[in-house]
Motif scaffolding. Structure first.
Motif, PDB file in Angstrom:
ATOM      1  N   GLU A  28      10.337   3.063 -21.536  1.00 25.36           N
ATOM      2  CA  GLU A  28      10.275   1.442 -21.700  1.00 25.36           C
ATOM      3  C   GLU A  28      10.312   0.692 -20.538  1.00 25.36           C
ATOM      4  OE1 GLU A  28      12.537   0.440 -26.147  1.00 25.36           O
ATOM      5  OE2 GLU A  28      13.788   0.434 -24.068  1.00 25.36           O
ATOM      6  N   ILE A  29       9.546  -0.515 -20.643  1.00 20.92           N
ATOM      7  CA  ILE A  29       9.366  -1.243 -19.456  1.00 20.92           C
ATOM      8  C   ILE A  29       9.624  -2.698 -19.707  1.00 20.92           C
ATOM      9  CG2 ILE A  29       7.897   0.262 -18.068  1.00 20.92           C
ATOM     10  CD1 ILE A  29       5.607  -1.668 -18.948  1.00 20.92           C
ATOM     11  N   ARG A  30      10.022  -3.623 -18.900  1.00 26.84           N
ATOM     12  CA  ARG A  30       9.970  -5.007 -19.145  1.00 26.84           C
ATOM     13  C   ARG A  30       8.583  -5.400 -18.581  1.00 26.84           C
ATOM     14  NH1 ARG A  30      13.847  -8.238 -20.080  1.00 26.84           N
ATOM     15  NH2 ARG A  30      15.380  -6.901 -19.464  1.00 26.84           N
ATOM     16  N   LEU A  31       7.930  -6.047 -19.268  1.00 29.96           N
ATOM     17  CA  LEU A  31       6.392  -6.591 -19.140  1.00 29.96           C
ATOM     18  C   LEU A  31       6.375  -8.032 -18.855  1.00 29.96           C
ATOM     19  CD1 LEU A  31       3.548  -5.555 -19.228  1.00 29.96           C
ATOM     20  CD2 LEU A  31       3.386  -6.185 -21.374  1.00 29.96           C
ATOM     21  N   GLY A  33       3.208 -10.839 -18.564  1.00 24.47           N
ATOM     22  CA  GLY A  33       1.884 -10.991 -18.851  1.00 24.47           C
ATOM     23  C   GLY A  33       0.868 -11.463 -17.523  1.00 24.47           C
ATOM     24  N   LYS A  34      -0.210 -11.599 -17.869  1.00 28.75           N
ATOM     25  CA  LYS A  34      -1.247 -11.770 -16.915  1.00 28.75           C
ATOM     26  C   LYS A  34      -0.973 -13.267 -16.216  1.00 28.75           C
ATOM     27  CE  LYS A  34      -4.728 -12.630 -20.410  1.00 28.75           C
ATOM     28  NZ  LYS A  34      -5.907 -12.154 -20.920  1.00 28.75           N
ATOM     29  N   ASN A  35      -0.273 -14.182 -17.146  1.00 32.03           N
ATOM     30  CA  ASN A  35      -0.215 -15.650 -16.455  1.00 32.03           C
ATOM     31  C   ASN A  35       1.283 -15.913 -16.058  1.00 32.03           C
ATOM     32  OD1 ASN A  35      -2.825 -16.191 -17.473  1.00 32.03           O
ATOM     33  ND2 ASN A  35      -2.130 -16.594 -19.610  1.00 32.03           N
ATOM     34  N   GLY A  36       1.830 -14.827 -16.184  1.00 34.78           N
ATOM     35  CA  GLY A  36       3.327 -14.541 -15.365  1.00 34.78           C
ATOM     36  C   GLY A  36       4.296 -14.961 -16.775  1.00 34.78           C
ATOM     37  N   GLU A  37       3.998 -14.883 -17.937  1.00 36.56           N
ATOM     38  CA  GLU A  37       5.025 -15.091 -18.905  1.00 36.56           C
ATOM     39  C   GLU A  37       5.582 -13.751 -19.207  1.00 36.56           C
ATOM     40  OE1 GLU A  37       1.265 -13.992 -20.934  1.00 36.56           O
ATOM     41  OE2 GLU A  37       1.729 -15.537 -19.413  1.00 36.56           O
ATOM     42  N   GLN A  38       6.769 -13.905 -19.666  1.00 36.67           N
ATOM     43  CA  GLN A  38       7.877 -12.813 -19.833  1.00 36.67           C
ATOM     44  C   GLN A  38       7.256 -12.373 -21.680  1.00 36.67           C
ATOM     45  OE1 GLN A  38      10.413 -11.272 -18.536  1.00 36.67           O
ATOM     46  NE2 GLN A  38      10.550 -12.581 -16.620  1.00 36.67           N
ATOM     47  N   MET A  39       6.902 -11.090 -21.382  1.00 38.13           N
ATOM     48  CA  MET A  39       6.695 -10.473 -22.780  1.00 38.13           C
ATOM     49  C   MET A  39       7.727  -9.851 -23.378  1.00 38.13           C
ATOM     50  SD  MET A  39       3.400 -11.292 -22.760  1.00 38.13           S
ATOM     51  CE  MET A  39       2.432 -10.256 -23.791  1.00 38.13           C
ATOM     52  N   GLY A  40       8.835  -9.328 -22.545  1.00 39.91           N
ATOM     53  CA  GLY A  40      10.112  -8.682 -23.172  1.00 39.91           C
ATOM     54  C   GLY A  40       9.787  -6.936 -22.991  1.00 39.91           C
ATOM     55  N   VAL A  41      10.998  -6.697 -23.648  1.00 42.72           N
ATOM     56  CA  VAL A  41      10.885  -5.138 -23.274  1.00 42.72           C
ATOM     57  C   VAL A  41       9.909  -4.178 -24.256  1.00 42.72           C
ATOM     58  CG1 VAL A  41      12.508  -3.049 -23.064  1.00 42.72           C
ATOM     59  CG2 VAL A  41      13.245  -5.175 -22.331  1.00 42.72           C
ATOM     60  N   MET A  42       9.163  -3.308 -23.928  1.00 45.05           N
ATOM     61  CA  MET A  42       8.171  -2.506 -24.735  1.00 45.05           C
ATOM     62  C   MET A  42       7.869  -1.044 -24.237  1.00 45.05           C
ATOM     63  SD  MET A  42       4.776  -4.519 -24.221  1.00 45.05           S
ATOM     64  CE  MET A  42       5.459  -6.033 -24.844  1.00 45.05           C
ATOM     65  N   PRO A  43       7.308  -0.533 -25.145  1.00 44.39           N
ATOM     66  CA  PRO A  43       7.140   0.924 -24.746  1.00 44.39           C
ATOM     67  C   PRO A  43       6.020   0.721 -23.674  1.00 44.39           C
ATOM     68  CG  PRO A  43       7.148   0.972 -27.174  1.00 44.39           C
ATOM     69  CD  PRO A  43       7.354  -0.584 -26.587  1.00 44.39           C
ATOM     70  N   VAL A  44       5.759   1.963 -22.975  1.00 48.97           N
ATOM     71  CA  VAL A  44       4.698   2.070 -22.169  1.00 48.97           C
ATOM     72  C   VAL A  44       3.337   2.007 -22.476  1.00 48.97           C
ATOM     73  CG1 VAL A  44       3.459   3.269 -20.052  1.00 48.97           C
ATOM     74  CG2 VAL A  44       6.032   3.052 -20.439  1.00 48.97           C
ATOM     75  N   LEU A  48       0.327  -0.566 -21.908  1.00 46.24           N
ATOM     76  CA  LEU A  48      -0.824   0.058 -21.311  1.00 46.24           C
ATOM     77  C   LEU A  48      -2.101  -0.446 -22.256  1.00 46.24           C
ATOM     78  CD1 LEU A  48      -0.558   3.835 -20.034  1.00 46.24           C
ATOM     79  CD2 LEU A  48      -1.899   1.833 -18.872  1.00 46.24           C
ATOM     80  N   GLY A  49      -1.832  -0.488 -23.590  1.00 50.95           N
ATOM     81  CA  GLY A  49      -2.929  -0.971 -24.311  1.00 50.95           C
ATOM     82  C   GLY A  49      -3.281  -2.450 -24.338  1.00 50.95           C
ATOM     83  N   MET A  50      -2.427  -3.168 -23.935  1.00 46.55           N
ATOM     84  CA  MET A  50      -2.460  -4.739 -23.922  1.00 46.55           C
ATOM     85  C   MET A  50      -3.073  -4.917 -22.426  1.00 46.55           C
ATOM     86  SD  MET A  50       1.317  -6.134 -25.044  1.00 46.55           S
ATOM     87  CE  MET A  50       0.874  -8.013 -24.551  1.00 46.55           C
ATOM     88  N   ALA A  51      -2.921  -4.045 -21.396  1.00 51.31           N
ATOM     89  CA  ALA A  51      -3.543  -4.116 -20.118  1.00 51.31           C
ATOM     90  C   ALA A  51      -4.978  -3.750 -20.182  1.00 51.31           C
ATOM     91  CB  ALA A  51      -2.639  -3.422 -19.192  1.00 51.31           C
ATOM     92  N   GLN A  52      -5.242  -2.716 -21.103  1.00 49.27           N
ATOM     93  CA  GLN A  52      -6.745  -2.284 -21.204  1.00 49.27           C
ATOM     94  C   GLN A  52      -7.445  -3.403 -21.995  1.00 49.27           C
ATOM     95  OE1 GLN A  52      -6.082   1.617 -22.733  1.00 49.27           O
ATOM     96  NE2 GLN A  52      -5.768   2.512 -20.604  1.00 49.27           N
ATOM     97  N   ASP A  53      -6.834  -3.607 -23.005  1.00 52.11           N
ATOM     98  CA  ASP A  53      -7.380  -5.062 -23.693  1.00 52.11           C
ATOM     99  C   ASP A  53      -7.977  -6.269 -23.042  1.00 52.11           C
ATOM    100  OD1 ASP A  53      -7.312  -3.413 -25.947  1.00 52.11           O
ATOM    101  OD2 ASP A  53      -5.377  -4.652 -27.004  1.00 52.11           O
ATOM    102  N   PRO A  63      10.523  -0.850  -9.684  1.00 54.12           N
ATOM    103  CA  PRO A  63      10.889   0.346 -10.012  1.00 54.12           C
ATOM    104  C   PRO A  63      12.427   0.653 -10.385  1.00 54.12           C
ATOM    105  CG  PRO A  63      10.114   0.832  -8.020  1.00 54.12           C
ATOM    106  CD  PRO A  63      10.110  -0.689  -8.356  1.00 54.12           C
ATOM    107  N   ASN A  64      13.318  -0.069  -9.396  1.00 54.82           N
ATOM    108  CA  ASN A  64      14.674   0.284  -9.408  1.00 54.82           C
ATOM    109  C   ASN A  64      15.335  -0.465 -10.585  1.00 54.82           C
ATOM    110  OD1 ASN A  64      14.447   1.963  -7.388  1.00 54.82           O
ATOM    111  ND2 ASN A  64      14.483   0.254  -5.913  1.00 54.82           N
ATOM    112  N   ALA A  65      14.749  -1.517 -11.274  1.00 60.59           N
ATOM    113  CA  ALA A  65      15.365  -2.320 -12.082  1.00 60.59           C
ATOM    114  C   ALA A  65      15.866  -1.357 -13.432  1.00 60.59           C
ATOM    115  CB  ALA A  65      14.669  -3.627 -12.656  1.00 60.59           C
ATOM    116  N   LYS A  66      16.471  -1.809 -14.202  1.00 59.27           N
ATOM    117  CA  LYS A  66      16.623  -1.166 -15.688  1.00 59.27           C
ATOM    118  C   LYS A  66      16.608  -2.347 -16.850  1.00 59.27           C
ATOM    119  CE  LYS A  66      18.672   2.386 -13.914  1.00 59.27           C
ATOM    120  NZ  LYS A  66      17.858   3.561 -13.712  1.00 59.27           N
ATOM    121  N   PRO A  67      15.584  -2.142 -17.496  1.00 55.23           N
ATOM    122  CA  PRO A  67      14.326  -1.135 -17.417  1.00 55.23           C
ATOM    123  C   PRO A  67      13.382  -1.673 -16.364  1.00 55.23           C
ATOM    124  CG  PRO A  67      14.030  -2.570 -19.257  1.00 55.23           C
ATOM    125  CD  PRO A  67      15.339  -2.828 -18.851  1.00 55.23           C
ATOM    126  N   PRO A  68      12.628  -0.670 -15.855  1.00 56.20           N
ATOM    127  CA  PRO A  68      11.595  -1.149 -14.956  1.00 56.20           C
ATOM    128  C   PRO A  68      10.572  -2.308 -15.213  1.00 56.20           C
ATOM    129  CG  PRO A  68      11.399   1.335 -15.057  1.00 56.20           C
ATOM    130  CD  PRO A  68      12.406   0.513 -16.133  1.00 56.20           C
TER     131      PRO A  68
END
Length: 182
Positions: A28-31, A33-44, A48-53, A63-68
């Motif tokens: 899990e990661i904290r995401l 978005g591309k415009n700087g908005e917080q998307m929340g904690v979600m699976p990788v 990845l799917g959102m980034a590829q879209d 990387p040291n944050a919980k979650p990264p």
């Protein structure tokens, strides 16, 4: 051939300090978005799917944050901006140099004034000044004269300088370090 490919992949990972796309192994990661908005904690996989879209990369920022923390960005543009910021930071740094002025125990008053003026220029530029007085032969018997000369030198610069390291005998030379007053 396989060894060469393995070395190339290993080298690419060590050059980049950020993990991107499939290199991210956390569940899990904290995401962000591309415009700087917080998307929340979600699976990788979902991130990845959102980034590829959006045809961008998923880059691990912290990387040291919980979650990264990961961000959806164009990795090439991200690296360019980061390098530009580092270059600007290096430009703004002031490197202080230590300039040395050498004196002798039998220096004349005018020569001492000339050396003091040179030290004044160095100090106003922001450099430290190392004043060294070298003793030769029988001059070692008159160390107290050398200390007086260094004190006179400091008195000429007292309005703009502070003694960083007081006069100290090191072998055949007496050394004093001056810095600019803040």
């Amino acid at each position: 051939m396989l060894c060469l490919l393995f070395y190339f992949l290993w080298r690419c990972k060590t050059i980049s300090e950020h993990k991107i796309n499939e290199q991210i192994r956390d569940k899990e990661i904290r995401l962000i978005g591309k415009n700087g908005e917080q998307m929340g904690v979600m699976p990788v996989k979902e991130a990845l799917g959102m980034a590829q879209d959006s045809e961008l990369d998923l880059v691990m920022i912290s990387p040291n944050a919980k979650p990264p923390v990961c961000k959806i960005v164009d990795y090439g543009k991200f690296r360019y901006e980061q390098m530009r910021r580092e270059k600007e930071a290096r430009k703004k740094q002031k490197v202080t140099e230590v300039k040395e002025i050498r004196l002798s125990p039998n220096i004349d008053l005018n020569d001492l004034n000339t050396k003091a003026n040179q030290a004044r220029k160095f100090l106003t530029k922001g450099d430290k000044v190392k004043v060294s007085l070298r003793f030769r032969g029988r001059e070692m018997a008159h160390v107290n004269v050398g200390r007086e000369i260094l004190n006179d030198f400091f008195e000429k610069l007292e309005d703009i300088a502070v003694v960083d390291k007081p006069a100290k005998l090191e072998g055949r030379s007496m050394v004093m370090i001056l810095t600019e007053k803040k």
